[in-house]
Design an enzyme around this catalytic site. Structure first.
Site, PDB file in Angstrom:
ATOM      1  N   HIS A  64       3.673  -6.066   0.266  1.00 56.65           N
ATOM      2  CA  HIS A  64       2.277  -6.471   0.091  1.00 56.65           C
ATOM      3  C   HIS A  64       1.976  -7.752   0.872  1.00 56.65           C
ATOM      4  O   HIS A  64       0.929  -7.870   1.517  1.00 56.65           O
ATOM      5  CB  HIS A  64       1.972  -6.731  -1.395  1.00 56.65           C
ATOM      6  CG  HIS A  64       2.103  -5.532  -2.270  1.00 56.65           C
ATOM      7  ND1 HIS A  64       3.060  -5.433  -3.247  1.00 56.65           N
ATOM      8  CD2 HIS A  64       1.394  -4.376  -2.325  1.00 56.65           C
ATOM      9  CE1 HIS A  64       2.935  -4.277  -3.880  1.00 56.65           C
ATOM     10  NE2 HIS A  64       1.928  -3.616  -3.340  1.00 56.65           N
TER      11      HIS A  64
ATOM     12  N   ALA B 128       2.096  -6.250  -9.095  1.00 57.49           N
ATOM     13  CA  ALA B 128       3.565  -6.331  -9.049  1.00 57.49           C
ATOM     14  C   ALA B 128       3.976  -6.515  -7.595  1.00 57.49           C
ATOM     15  O   ALA B 128       4.767  -5.753  -7.046  1.00 57.49           O
ATOM     16  CB  ALA B 128       4.204  -5.090  -9.668  1.00 57.49           C
TER      17      ALA B 128
END
Length: 279
Positions: free
Chosen positions: A37, A32
């Site tokens: 990230h 997700a």
């Protein structure tokens, strides 16, 4: 981008890369993916020859079965995002592949895991240490990148690397926030529109706590921040702590000679969010 799912394949590819003298940068995630990230991936690309990102929702670090069931799983979209960012290898094993037999080894990180997340999520860090150890053995990275949002997790992984002599460098990257201050998190996807509007109050509480610590005691400052959050019935505070930024033990006072972290966890409905600020 090469996409691998088996332990034998990732082990074989990374071993070959090392034999070729390539530096491997590794970003372990539970998927997700969001800008937080991707910032880790970009940093890994700048400092290494090859980047590996893992996407694996690790069942053994969830002490809440419903949280595990509802955790966002968006592998196809994640793969597209990673490919666009120039990730070299995506490692996305199934739970059956990662845990071909039940892990019985148990980790104990002492006082480091008896506070905050460890106190409220029994067994969580044992699960984290188990999967991180497996991933480090499989990927054999030169550098591994983690986000500051999971500050206690990073401290646990640091201890793991030190105690087990993993030959790699850990990199902790600053929190990436939305424009309204909310720390980016995969769990933010589960917030309702009303909860999403209230969620930035968590960061506002940390900012308030930081400001109050300039003139008030730790206890006085914390009570003011807790009173601020109590104004919003949608928020159920689990903890709000002033801790040593490295040992994560609670502090009764702050001064310039001690690194300080302000940490919290709270529920908005059934969604649990964490955040922190380093002084």
């Amino acid at each position: 981008m090469l996409q691998l799912t088996s332990l034998s394949d990732i082990r074989r590819h990374t071993e070959l890369l090392r034999q070729q003298g390539k530096r491997i940068g590794f970003v372990p995630t539970m998927g997700a993916l969001h800008e937080g990230h991707l910032s880790l991936l970009r940093a890994a690309k700048k400092q290494n020859d090859v980047t590996v990102c893992s996407v694996f929702v690790n069942p053994v670090q969830f002490n809440n079965a419903e949280d595990y069931r509802l955790y966002p799983r968006l592998l196809e979209k994640d793969a597209q995002m990673l490919d666009q960012e120039g990730c070299d290898i995506l490692f996305a094993p199934t739970s059956e592949e990662m845990y071909r037999q039940k892990a019985i080894l148990s980790f104990d990180f002492g006082e480091l895991e008896r506070v905050m997340e460890g106190a409220h999520r029994p067994g969580h860090f044992n699960g984290v240490a188990t999967v991180v150890s497996k991933l480090f053995h499989l990927v054999k990275p030169h550098q591994a990148f983690f986000g500051q949002k999971d500050l206690q997790q990073f401290a646990i992984v640091q201890q793991l690397v030190l105690d087990l002599s993993f030959d790699l460098e850990l990199v902790c990257f600053p929190i990436i926030r939305e424009e309204d201050g909310l720390a980016m998190s995969s769990r933010n996807r589960r917030l309702s529109s009303g909860q999403r509007q209230v969620a930035p109050k968590l960061f506002e509480a940390l900012q308030l706590l930081r400001e109050k610590l300039r003139t008030a005691t730790v206890e006085e400052a914390r009570k003011e921040a807790e009173a601020f959050l109590a104004l919003f019935p949608e928020i159920r505070l689990e903890y709000l702590e002033v801790v040593h930024a490295q040992t994560l033990q609670p502090l009764e006072e702050v001064n310039e000679n001690v690194p300080v972290a302000l940490c919290l966890a709270a529920f908005l409905g059934e969604v649990r969010l964490i955040d922190n600020v380093l002084l």
